[in-house]
Design a protein around this motif. Sequence first.
Motif, PDB file in Angstrom:
ATOM      1  N   GLU A  74      -1.390   0.914  10.011  1.00  0.00           N
ATOM      2  CA  GLU A  74       0.156   1.192  10.607  1.00  0.00           C
ATOM      3  C   GLU A  74       0.215   2.072  11.890  1.00  0.00           C
ATOM      4  O   GLU A  74       0.690   1.564  12.673  1.00  0.00           O
ATOM      5  CB  GLU A  74       1.068   1.431   9.375  1.00  0.00           C
ATOM      6  CG  GLU A  74       1.323   0.736   8.424  1.00  0.00           C
ATOM      7  CD  GLU A  74       1.903   1.099   7.214  1.00  0.00           C
ATOM      8  OE1 GLU A  74       2.506   0.570   6.395  1.00  0.00           O
ATOM      9  OE2 GLU A  74       1.751   2.609   7.035  1.00  0.00           O
ATOM     10  N   ASP A 133       6.462  -1.926   7.008  1.00  0.00           N
ATOM     11  CA  ASP A 133       6.065  -3.367   7.263  1.00  0.00           C
ATOM     12  C   ASP A 133       7.024  -4.452   7.285  1.00  0.00           C
ATOM     13  O   ASP A 133       6.921  -5.256   8.116  1.00  0.00           O
ATOM     14  CB  ASP A 133       5.022  -3.692   6.124  1.00  0.00           C
ATOM     15  CG  ASP A 133       3.664  -2.556   6.360  1.00  0.00           C
ATOM     16  OD1 ASP A 133       3.769  -1.621   7.166  1.00  0.00           O
ATOM     17  OD2 ASP A 133       2.794  -2.576   5.545  1.00  0.00           O
ATOM     18  N   GLN A 136       9.063  -4.278  10.395  1.00  0.00           N
ATOM     19  CA  GLN A 136       8.527  -4.699  11.406  1.00  0.00           C
ATOM     20  C   GLN A 136       8.506  -6.276  11.796  1.00  0.00           C
ATOM     21  O   GLN A 136       8.896  -6.722  12.633  1.00  0.00           O
ATOM     22  CB  GLN A 136       7.406  -4.298  11.672  1.00  0.00           C
ATOM     23  CG  GLN A 136       6.920  -2.679  11.798  1.00  0.00           C
ATOM     24  CD  GLN A 136       7.728  -2.516  13.131  1.00  0.00           C
ATOM     25  OE1 GLN A 136       7.437  -3.027  14.313  1.00  0.00           O
ATOM     26  NE2 GLN A 136       8.485  -1.420  13.002  1.00  0.00           N
ATOM     27  N   ALA A 177       2.470  -7.771  12.718  1.00  0.00           N
ATOM     28  CA  ALA A 177       3.334  -7.289  11.853  1.00  0.00           C
ATOM     29  C   ALA A 177       3.118  -8.087  10.516  1.00  0.00           C
ATOM     30  O   ALA A 177       3.204  -7.454   9.277  1.00  0.00           O
ATOM     31  CB  ALA A 177       4.798  -7.145  12.117  1.00  0.00           C
TER      32      ALA A 177
END
Length: 184
Positions: A74, A133, A136, A177
């Motif tokens: 990340e 996550d 994104q 992503a």
Amino acid sequence: MNRWIASAACAVSLLAPMMPVPMAHSQSLGEKTGVNSTLGITPTTQDFVTEAANSDMLELAAAKLAQDKGNADEKKFAEQMTTDHTKTSKDLKSMVDSGDVKATIPASLDSSSQKKLDQLRDAKPQDFAGYYDPMQVSAHKDAVSLFERYSKSGDNSKLKDWAGKTLPTLQHHLEMAENLKKRD
């Protein structure tokens, strides 16, 4: 005829509370709710600028949080988001400041983006990936849709060209992503 008028009046009264209140440089209801995306409708220049700027602001703020709370993947992703979204923010501002694009860039995040950022900020480090996550993936799906639609049919040629040139970067971000989310 009277039934038709009564039906139309009823429909208007039911829809009126859902209609946006006109504000200077406000976003259209369709773009704000994603309806235009679903229908494949081209955003107005102002809607495109507003959405693109909000996306950049959210990405930059979320990347800062990811640098503090995120895992190694990340953090690497956030570094790329910072580089790329700083560039797109500068490009967009330059086009507006030069007068090539007649629109206003919002000064702060819209309420929906701010809510997402607040959730990230409030997440504990061990829960961060569960928020960051998927956010994104969703944010980049929305951005790809926005840029695809404007690059195909936008009404400002310079902005339309820029959207088309920026699109491959956003598509790459979406792939990145999705790979982040797979690792969870």
